[in-house]
Design an enzyme around this catalytic site. Structure first.
Site, mmCIF file in Angstrom:
data_model
loop_
_atom_site.group_PDB
_atom_site.id
_atom_site.type_symbol
_atom_site.label_atom_id
_atom_site.label_comp_id
_atom_site.label_asym_id
_atom_site.label_seq_id
_atom_site.Cartn_x
_atom_site.Cartn_y
_atom_site.Cartn_z
ATOM 1 N N GLU A 1 36.888 9.572 58.573
ATOM 2 C CA GLU A 1 36.933 9.354 59.938
ATOM 3 C C GLU A 1 36.023 8.122 60.312
ATOM 4 O OE1 GLU A 1 36.782 12.562 62.673
ATOM 5 O OE2 GLU A 1 36.718 11.494 64.516
ATOM 6 N N LYS B 1 37.866 23.367 56.456
ATOM 7 C CA LYS B 1 37.367 21.948 56.476
ATOM 8 C C LYS B 1 35.721 22.154 56.902
ATOM 9 C CE LYS B 1 38.237 18.475 59.400
ATOM 10 N NZ LYS B 1 37.216 18.502 60.012
ATOM 11 N N GLU C 1 32.450 19.671 57.846
ATOM 12 C CA GLU C 1 31.639 18.201 57.951
ATOM 13 C C GLU C 1 30.574 17.902 56.872
ATOM 14 O OE1 GLU C 1 31.383 17.268 61.820
ATOM 15 O OE2 GLU C 1 33.324 17.659 62.326
ATOM 16 N N ASP D 1 38.858 21.414 65.125
ATOM 17 C CA ASP D 1 37.839 22.050 66.277
ATOM 18 C C ASP D 1 38.125 21.192 67.525
ATOM 19 O OD1 ASP D 1 36.447 20.064 65.259
ATOM 20 O OD2 ASP D 1 34.519 21.182 64.980
HETATM 21 O O1 KIV Z 1 39.017 18.309 64.775
HETATM 22 C C1 KIV Z 1 39.629 17.638 64.436
HETATM 23 O O2 KIV Z 1 40.823 17.548 65.133
HETATM 24 C C2 KIV Z 1 39.435 16.650 63.100
HETATM 25 C C3 KIV Z 1 40.378 15.615 62.752
HETATM 26 C C4 KIV Z 1 40.530 14.534 63.764
HETATM 27 C C5 KIV Z 1 40.080 15.046 61.187
HETATM 28 O O3 KIV Z 1 38.600 16.893 62.533
#
Ligand code: KIV
Length: 271
Positions: A187, A118, A120, A49
């Protein structure tokens, strides 16, 4: 004719961890770069994102929308043969309820043909991760500096430097593994903490600003290519200076157009 390569699967990632083979991950937002990264052997293309910041010019990832992520994931998938494609679920598409998460992640899987999503968060979203895994959706977790919570975290800063936060992150990682996540992005956390988490899990960790002991590494493509000079950080290594090359090429083109040197006879049709 060359055979079509076998796509990378969640099982391959587990084997790679077990065999000590590092997993290579980059962000990707379009079919053109997807073809280049796929041909270069990148294992996972993460449609982050971060597209909302890098390509759309926003300050944070918070305003990224489901439509935006559907579009970018669809076009990245068009450019891949071998790489696994993972779509980053935008803010508020999975936090409200497990049922809403299943509906939104299900749309992403069905409409983009990607291989996983993915999310969070840690223990607080473990029930949602379980609900997604139960309907057959592979889930990658994301812990540490979670950009969708940037305001709650007080900015883009290293997480887990104090003992209680470090313990909470270890517990979050265990909860995600138990809920069925196939990998976890770590991260911006201290390297020794990332090492402890990586050793404690059987699923792979993918580090970004989390030191060398993770099972794989991810960077934002435009940062490591030197295309995005709005962002610099200690953990980003620049492998090219494409931003400068683009500026130089465009300066030359502009000068040649203004001076009447482009197009020449070799670029023109005599009849
Ligand atoms: O949105 C993104 O680019 C990310 C990565 C840096 C892990 O979540």
């Amino acid at each position: 004719m060359a055979d079509t390569p076998k796509p990378v699967t969640t099982h391959d990632l587990l084997h790679m961890k077990a065999q000590g083979k590092r997993i290579v991950v980059l962000t990707c937002y379009d079919a053109l770069f997807a073809r280049l990264l796929d041909a270069a052997g990148v294992d996972i293309l993460l449609v982050g994102d971060s597209v909302n910041q890098v390509l759309a010019g926003a300050e944070t990832t918070l305003s990224a929308t489901l439509d935006q992520m559907l579009y970018h994931t669809k076009i990245v998938r068009r450019g891949t043969q071998r790489a696994m494609v993972v779509c980053d679920m935008p803010f508020l598409t999975y936090q409200v309820s497990p049922a809403e998460a299943v509906r939104n992640c299900g749309r992403v899987m069905a409409e983009t043909d990607c291989h996983g999503v993915k999310l969070e968060g840690g223990r607080s979203i473990a029930g949602t991760v379980r609900a997604l895994v139960d309907v057959g959706i592979p889930v990658m977790g994301h812990l540490g500096l979670t950009p969708q919570s940037v305001h709650a975290l007080g900015g883009y800063r290293v997480q887990g430097r104090d003992e209680p936060t470090a313990e909470r992150l270890k517990d979050d990682a265990r909860a995600l593994e138990e809920a069925g996540a196939f990998a976890i992005v770590l991260e911006l956390i201290p390297a020794p903490l990332a090492s402890q988490i990586s050793k404690a899990l059987t699923i792979p960790t993918i580090g970004v600003g989390a030191g060398p002991a993770c099972d794989g590494q991810v960077l934002v493509l435009h940062d490591m290519l030197g295309l995005n000079d709005r962002f610099t950080a200690k953990f980003v290594k620049r492998y090219a200076a494409l931003g400068e090359e683009v500026r130089e090429a465009v300066r030359l083109y502009a000068a040649e157009v203004r001076e009447g040197r482009y197009p020449g006879p070799e670029h023109s049709f005599p009849k």
